[in-house]
Design an enzyme around this catalytic site. Structure first.
Site, PDB file in Angstrom:
ATOM      1  CE  LYS A  33      47.075  47.105  42.509  1.00 28.40           C
ATOM      2  NZ  LYS A  33      47.911  47.356  41.348  1.00 28.40           N
ATOM      3  CB  THR A  34      46.039  43.464  38.048  1.00 25.23           C
ATOM      4  OG1 THR A  34      46.949  43.988  39.008  1.00 25.23           O
ATOM      5  CG2 THR A  34      46.685  43.477  36.692  1.00 25.23           C
ATOM      6  CG  ASP A 218      47.964  49.656  38.423  1.00 26.11           C
ATOM      7  OD1 ASP A 218      47.196  49.760  39.399  1.00 26.11           O
ATOM      8  OD2 ASP A 218      48.656  48.645  38.199  1.00 26.11           O
ATOM      9  CD  GLU A 219      50.405  49.949  42.562  1.00 28.50           C
ATOM     10  OE1 GLU A 219      49.945  50.519  43.571  1.00 28.50           O
ATOM     11  OE2 GLU A 219      50.834  48.790  42.569  1.00 28.50           O
ATOM     12  CD  GLN A 249      48.475  47.933  48.884  1.00 33.03           C
ATOM     13  OE1 GLN A 249      49.455  47.319  48.509  1.00 33.03           O
ATOM     14  NE2 GLN A 249      47.250  47.660  48.459  1.00 33.03           N
ATOM     15  NE  ARG A 602      51.722  42.987  50.079  1.00 33.21           N
ATOM     16  CZ  ARG A 602      50.807  43.433  49.239  1.00 33.21           C
ATOM     17  NH1 ARG A 602      50.824  43.073  47.977  1.00 33.21           N
ATOM     18  NH2 ARG A 602      49.827  44.225  49.656  1.00 33.21           N
TER      19      ARG A 602
END
Length: 716
Positions: A33-34, A218-219, A249, A602
């Site tokens: 995503k980044t 973002d997020e 998330q 993770r």
DNA sequence: TCAGCGCATGTTTTT
DNA sequence: CATGCGCTGA
């Protein structure tokens, strides 16, 4: 520029090169995503769809915005400094600096953190004669923040309903007045002020709407309603908004985040293109399938199924420990085995639900001579002694800052107790002046007892004598003079315990911190002001330790956004995870499950899940049932680990390599001098570069671990 | 005014 | 268990 597009998969490419319009990217864990965000910005610039000036990128943490800037630097042909990249709060702060007058603020307004806010509210409760038992300050704090996040000022709240509401509104009203009078702005106020500024000053809003052709967030699942309203307000007719997020998330619902905002976006903006990033580049098939199975138990998902081309990988290990010590020893043994097989410690993370769990794990790793690093807990700039320093500095910058005044006036104790202070508070309230001004007045009126009057006079002289230094010498020297002059140093030195020493060392580190402080390039602020606001907005969470080889320990919450080859999730027991306080509400349980999903995803190669049959929490032991989340992992992915009796069979000797590899110039046995602790002998060295730490036994202060880049150690 | 003692309390955390 | 907070006595 073409080659930077080569690295993208078809979905990523679709998002990066999407046609003009609003864009919603549902990005699963580990789906890049980044990368999509940064490449989208680069693409917009390269194709001249946007100018650097016209881009606003918003994140939630300072860490995330630093990372975005860094990654942009790598793909952009020019420097990224013209882009507005920052957290919601830092951007709001910047806007308020630029338009302070129109936002009804004084030029020297200060940001306060929640700790200051808490103290302020307690003061108000005392002022209003309200019992803290009946009206807990935390509750009022929560109430005020919640109202501000809804965009509501005290006067706009309907308080006719009940007595409770009336009291809360009364507190809120008094709090608003006090903040305004003291030029203080809390975190939610930053956003609310800008929101109101834009509402009340259409030409300012029009300016920014015209300026920003592209807003990227973002997020997005972490936005609260004010943040949502903020973006909505700023996005003009011609602004294109791109949001990236993952409803699976969303783990911050408990502090006001509304994952629904993700869904609302498509409803509230016209012609939204949606792209799903479902290919995961992080985890093995086993880990991913297991995580998918867990999250599938949640309803109301936007729908997304991650897949990977990666290998099947090893099964997930499940270990049922006897108790938390057995659990910790199992983890330690696994880490030692992994280390022997070539894993680095820094590739391994231990994740847990609550901070209290870290203790036993820490002790156990320590016994095994495994270096570790715990994230979370009190950050450097949040420590009491550092906040005292900041308090003094704030008072130098603005003597009318009552919060700062209250914090430091009797710290260290100098005979200005509650009684004197109450007199000053009363006077300040009657005359509608600050506490500092009340001191001046009381001095003239001679209303104070002689003893208190002397103490107050000394205190005021101290501040007055330090004030002119701010313009004549560097910040760190001012701080040094201040710490000495105020007697902070002497005060903490009196405490000869481990804790007292740590505080003295922190003060020294803080001076170094101030010396190294550089204001951001585009900051028009006086240096002190820039220093103070950065100290509040960026609590200095260190980057994931470069070069330091240590096992990473943190809560599941703080692991979001990170990845590790090997992950341990400890304490999978009912009551702990899912936590008993969340288990009652359906929303709470769903959020716990998402937390579990975040934890599992993770892991890149190997995942361990552990739980204990009994665990002693606050003293007494209790029997625990395994977490329901374990049952949600299909058995085919699990491998039960046998309980062993002799985990201590692994060698506990420190590997000699750690002692050789250092570039510090210091060697074992060397005599060194520290400005505070005096002379000592080097006992041990570890880490590299700026993370090198040395253990020194001081003649007078015992032995301590010091970070070389902080401690001013000289060879003797 | 302040240090020391006893009692209650016990998620997750960023800005 | 361990910490933090409020109250009490010097």
């Amino acid at each position: 520029m073409e080659n930077f597009l080569d690295e993208l998969n078809p979905e990523q490419l679709a998002a990066v090169t999407a046609a003009p319009g609003h864009l919603l990217v549902l990005a699963g864990a580990g789906s890049g995503k980044t990368r999509v965000l940064t490449h989208r910005i680069a693409w917009l610039l390269e194709t001249h769809a946007a100018s650097a000036h016209g881009i606003l990128a918003v994140t939630f943490t300072n860490k995330a915005s630093h990372e975005m800037r860094q990654r942009l630097e790598k793909i952009l042909p020019f420097e990224s400094r013209h882009l507005w990249i920052g957290t919601f709060h830092s951007i709001a702060h910047r806007l308020l600096r630029l338009h302070y007058a129109k936002a009804q603020l004084a030029e020297n307004f200060q940001i306060i953190d929640s700790d200051d806010q808490y103290r302020l509210i307690r003061r108000i409760l005392a002022q209003l004669n309200l019992d803290e038992k009946q009206f807990p300050p935390r509750q009022a704090q929560w109430f005020i923040s919640a109202q501000k996040e809804k965009g509501l000022r005290a006067h706009a709240i309907d308080d006719e309903r009940d007595a409770f509401m009336r009291t809360q509104v009364k507190i809120y009203t008094a709090y608003e007045a006090l903040c305004q009078q003291n030029h203080l702005v809390d975190f939610s106020e930053l956003l609310l002020r800008v929101h109101e500024l834009w509402r009340n000053e259409p030409e300012i809003l029009a300016h920014y709407r015209a300026r920003f052709s592209h807003i990227l967030v973002d997020e997005f699942q972490d936005t609260n309603s004010m943040q949502y309203a903020w973006i909505r307000q700023l996005a003009g007719e011609h602004t294109q908004v791109m949001i990236v997020g993952d409803d699976d998330q969303s783990i911050y619902g408990w502090r006001g985040a509304q994952a629904e905002n993700l869904a609302h976006f498509s409803r509230d903006y016209p012609n939204v293109t949606t792209v799903r990033l479902e290919q995961n580049y992080r985890s093995t098939k086993t880990i991913l399938n297991a995580a998918n199975a867990v999250i599938a138990q949640n309803s109301d998902r936007l729908g997304k199924e991650l897949w990977t081309e990666g290998e099947t990988g090893e099964p997930i290990s499940l270990y049922e420990a006897f108790d938390e010590h057995d659990e910790a020893r199992f983890i330690r043994a696994c880490i030692q085995r992994a280390f022997d097989q070539g894993y680095s410690y820094k590739d391994i993370a231990i994740l847990y639900r609550s901070n209290a769990q870290s203790r036993v794990l820490e002790e156990t790793l320590l016994e095994g001579n495994i270096s570790y690093r715990i994230y979370g807990g009190l950050r450097f700039l949040d420590r009491a002694e550092i906040k005292d320093c900041l308090g003094y500095l704030r008072l130098l910058y603005n003597t009318d800052d009552d919060t700062a005044f209250e914090r430091v006036v009797n710290q260290p104790p100098r005979g200005i107790g509650d009684k004197t202070l109450q007199q000053l508070r009363d006077l300040a309230r009657e005359e509608k002046i600050s506490l500092w001004q009340a001191c001046e007045k009381a001095r003239l009126n001679k209303t104070l007892t002689p003893r208190a009057a002397t103490s107050i006079a000394e205190f005021m002289n101290l501040i007055e004598s330090l004030k002119p230094l701010m313009n004549s010498m560097p910040l760190d020297q001012v701080l040094d003079k201040m710490i000495q002059g105020a007697g902070l140093q002497a005060h903490y030195q009196k405490d000869r315990s481990e804790k007292g020493l740590a505080k003295v060392e922190n003060l020294a580190e803080f001076i170094v911190f101030a010396r190294e402080f550089k204001a951001e390039e585009n900051s028009e602020l006086p240096l002190v002001a820039a220093f103070l606001s950065q100290a509040v907005l960026d609590s200095g969470e260190k980057e994931a330790a470069l070069g330091e080889d240590a096992v990473q320990m943190m809560t599941l919450h703080s692991a979001k956004g990170l990845e590790f080859p090997m992950v341990f999730m400890a304490g999978l027991e009912e009551g702990l995870f899912p936590h008993y306080l969340s288990a009652n509400e359906a929303d709470g349980l769903a959020e716990e499950r998402r937390l579990c999903y975040v934890g599992m995803t993770r892991a890149m190669k190997k995942l361990y899940l552990t739980h204990a049959q009994s665990r002693s929490l606050h003293g007494s032991g209790s029997l625990k049932q395994r977490s329901r989340f374990l049952a949600e992992v299909p058995e085919e992915y699990l491998q039960q680990e046998r309980r062993q009796t002799k985990f201590s069979a692994y060698p506990t000797q420190r590997s000699p390599t750690r002692l050789q590899a250092n570039t510090s110039g210091f060697s074992l046995g060397q005599t060194v001098r520290h400005p505070l602790f005096g002379e000592g002998t080097v006992l041990d060295l570890e880490g590299q570069g700026e993370h090198t730490r040395v253990q020194v036994r001081f003649k007078h202060s015992g032995s301590k671990w010091l970070v070389l880049s902080f401690a001013k150690l000289e060879k003797v």
